[in-house]
Motif scaffolding. Structure first.
Motif, PDB file in Angstrom:
ATOM      1  N   THR A  72       0.805  -1.226   0.000  1.00 20.09           N
ATOM      2  CA  THR A  72       0.000   0.000   0.000  1.00 20.09           C
ATOM      3  C   THR A  72       0.834   1.270   0.000  1.00 20.09           C
ATOM      4  O   THR A  72       0.339   2.340  -0.331  1.00 20.09           O
ATOM      5  N   GLY A  73       2.101   1.170   0.420  1.00 19.07           N
ATOM      6  CA  GLY A  73       2.940   2.355   0.547  1.00 19.07           C
ATOM      7  C   GLY A  73       2.686   3.148   1.809  1.00 19.07           C
ATOM      8  O   GLY A  73       3.319   4.181   2.021  1.00 19.07           O
ATOM      9  N   GLU A  74       1.789   2.680   2.669  1.00 15.49           N
ATOM     10  CA  GLU A  74       1.464   3.392   3.903  1.00 15.49           C
ATOM     11  C   GLU A  74       2.471   3.049   5.005  1.00 15.49           C
ATOM     12  O   GLU A  74       3.007   1.945   5.052  1.00 15.49           O
ATOM     13  N   ARG A  75       2.686   4.036   5.894  1.00 17.02           N
ATOM     14  CA  ARG A  75       3.521   3.783   7.063  1.00 17.02           C
ATOM     15  C   ARG A  75       2.808   2.830   8.009  1.00 17.02           C
ATOM     16  O   ARG A  75       1.617   2.944   8.253  1.00 17.02           O
ATOM     17  N   TYR A  76       3.566   1.872   8.541  1.00 14.90           N
ATOM     18  CA  TYR A  76       3.026   1.036   9.608  1.00 14.90           C
ATOM     19  C   TYR A  76       2.875   1.875  10.873  1.00 14.90           C
ATOM     20  O   TYR A  76       3.720   2.743  11.151  1.00 14.90           O
ATOM     21  N   PRO A  77       1.843   1.631  11.667  1.00 18.60           N
ATOM     22  CA  PRO A  77       1.762   2.298  12.973  1.00 18.60           C
ATOM     23  C   PRO A  77       2.949   1.880  13.828  1.00 18.60           C
ATOM     24  O   PRO A  77       3.386   0.728  13.789  1.00 18.60           O
ATOM     25  N   ASP A  78       3.472   2.809  14.591  1.00 24.41           N
ATOM     26  CA  ASP A  78       4.618   2.488  15.435  1.00 24.41           C
ATOM     27  C   ASP A  78       4.313   1.360  16.412  1.00 24.41           C
ATOM     28  O   ASP A  78       5.185   0.530  16.710  1.00 24.41           O
ATOM     29  N   ALA A  92      14.182 -13.874  23.053  1.00 25.67           N
ATOM     30  CA  ALA A  92      14.953 -12.637  22.901  1.00 25.67           C
ATOM     31  C   ALA A  92      15.541 -12.232  24.244  1.00 25.67           C
ATOM     32  O   ALA A  92      14.995 -12.558  25.307  1.00 25.67           O
ATOM     33  N   ALA A  93      16.637 -11.499  24.182  1.00 25.63           N
ATOM     34  CA  ALA A  93      17.225 -10.947  25.407  1.00 25.63           C
ATOM     35  C   ALA A  93      16.341  -9.855  25.983  1.00 25.63           C
ATOM     36  O   ALA A  93      16.341  -9.610  27.189  1.00 25.63           O
ATOM     37  N   ALA A  94      15.575  -9.186  25.120  1.00 27.23           N
ATOM     38  CA  ALA A  94      14.636  -8.154  25.553  1.00 27.23           C
ATOM     39  C   ALA A  94      13.605  -7.957  24.465  1.00 27.23           C
ATOM     40  O   ALA A  94      13.923  -8.014  23.266  1.00 27.23           O
ATOM     41  N   TYR A  95      12.355  -7.720  24.873  1.00 27.50           N
ATOM     42  CA  TYR A  95      11.266  -7.406  23.953  1.00 27.50           C
ATOM     43  C   TYR A  95      10.821  -5.978  24.241  1.00 27.50           C
ATOM     44  O   TYR A  95      10.542  -5.635  25.388  1.00 27.50           O
ATOM     45  N   ARG A  96      10.738  -5.144  23.205  1.00 24.93           N
ATOM     46  CA  ARG A  96      10.321  -3.762  23.419  1.00 24.93           C
ATOM     47  C   ARG A  96       9.382  -3.302  22.306  1.00 24.93           C
ATOM     48  O   ARG A  96       9.634  -3.526  21.122  1.00 24.93           O
ATOM     49  N   ALA A  97       8.316  -2.626  22.736  1.00 21.45           N
ATOM     50  CA  ALA A  97       7.434  -1.959  21.786  1.00 21.45           C
ATOM     51  C   ALA A  97       8.096  -0.673  21.297  1.00 21.45           C
ATOM     52  O   ALA A  97       9.002  -0.131  21.953  1.00 21.45           O
ATOM     53  N   VAL A  98       7.642  -0.190  20.150  1.00 19.38           N
ATOM     54  CA  VAL A  98       8.157   1.057  19.588  1.00 19.38           C
ATOM     55  C   VAL A  98       7.199   2.188  19.938  1.00 19.38           C
ATOM     56  O   VAL A  98       6.000   2.106  19.672  1.00 19.38           O
ATOM     57  N   ARG A  99       7.724   3.234  20.536  1.00 20.20           N
ATOM     58  CA  ARG A  99       6.908   4.395  20.925  1.00 20.20           C
ATOM     59  C   ARG A  99       6.663   5.325  19.745  1.00 20.20           C
ATOM     60  O   ARG A  99       5.561   5.800  19.514  1.00 20.20           O
ATOM     61  N   ARG A 100       7.710   5.604  18.991  1.00 18.42           N
ATOM     62  CA  ARG A 100       7.589   6.491  17.836  1.00 18.42           C
ATOM     63  C   ARG A 100       8.801   6.308  16.935  1.00 18.42           C
ATOM     64  O   ARG A 100       9.795   5.671  17.315  1.00 18.42           O
TER      65      ARG A 100
END
Length: 273
Positions: A72-78, A92-100
């Motif tokens: 689609t060419g759209e940005r994925y939500p963070d 994984a050694a650590a799992y982290r969500a992306v804020r921005r």
């Protein structure tokens, strides 16, 4: 010579390159991956992945095109992106969500494949919480290497999504309008992989993988430019709320996702996630 090399390289950038994997060494055990766990897999919307690397407790460096849906060419939500530091064999050694996240404003997802587009293919992700573990040490960054310089790449990829692999002692074949042309082995899923120069045993990130291609009959990989761009992205992230200027230009004609974005090294479906 520069113009001729660019024409040969980018005229066939969309071709699938298959490189000899004999130079790759997989991180099978914890001992294998010691010192490299700040490289991780970026799992994207439960349907694709790229590679990224920590450059601080909260910042992950990757390729800009990883943040766009190739269809689609759209940005994925963070919040659809998760960083899995040191991902190996289902843990994984650590799992982290992306804020921005922020994308290099010079990068145009809908633009034609050219050295300048590859050079600009850079993004920075801010994690929702810092990674503070003694086994996960962020990497420093350095200036781009010269032609003929020796580099190393740590990457995930299709058929090796369960653990990262390292290729040591590959070479910088050329520099084209800021883009690096390398003989390093990459595969779909390797986009965003850190390219290192190792001096006195200390690895520093000098570029990230943007794409794979052929130079005549030689499979090659293409790297971005850090230089002042990284500092600008850090400043933009500090000043912004995460929203960035929409992509300019028309959307590209894209191959099915199983083959990856046109000319890119990204997008395979994660296994077991």
């Amino acid at each position: 010579m520069k113009r001729r090399l660019a024409a040969i390289l980018f005229a066939i950038l969309g071709s699938a390159a298959t490189a000899d994997p004999s130079g790759l060494r997989a991180f099978v055990t914890g001992d294998d991956s010691r010192g490299w766990d700040a490289v991780g897999r970026l799992d994207i919307a439960n349907e694709a992945f790229c590679t990224g690397a920590l450059i601080s407790e909260t910042l992950v460096l990757t390729a800009a095109h990883c943040l766009f849906d190739s269809e689609t060419g759209e940005r994925y939500p963070d919040d659809a992106i998760e960083f899995r530091a040191g991902w190996r064999n289902g843990r994984a050694a650590a799992y982290r969500a992306v804020r921005r996240s922020v994308v290099n404003p010079a990068y145009d997802f809908g633009g034609a494949n050219r050295p300048a587009r590859v050079a600009a293919d850079l993004a920075l992700l801010e994690l929702a919480t810092p990674v503070r573990k003694s086994t996960v040490v962020p990497f420093g960054t350095g200036a781009r290497p010269r032609k003929g310089g020796e580099v190393s790449v740590v990457s995930y990829g299709r058929d090796r999504a369960a653990a990262a692999s390292i290729q040591e002692r590959c070479k910088v074949l050329a520099r084209q309008q800021g883009a690096l042309v390398l003989n390093c082995t990459v595969e779909h899923g390797s986009s965003g992989s850190p390219i290192f120069v190792i001096e006195d045993g200390v690895p520093r990130i000098v570029s990230v993988i943007s794409a794979k291609a052929h130079l005549r009959d030689l499979p090659v990989s293409l790297g971005t430019t850090l230089d002042d761009t990284l500092e600008r992205l850090k400043a933009e992230l500090a000043l912004s709320d995460g929203y960035f200027t929409p992509v300019r230009g028309s959307l590209p004609s894209v191959a099915p996702r199983s083959g990856g974005a046109a000319g890119s090294a990204k997008f395979v479906r994660p296994s077991g996630s």
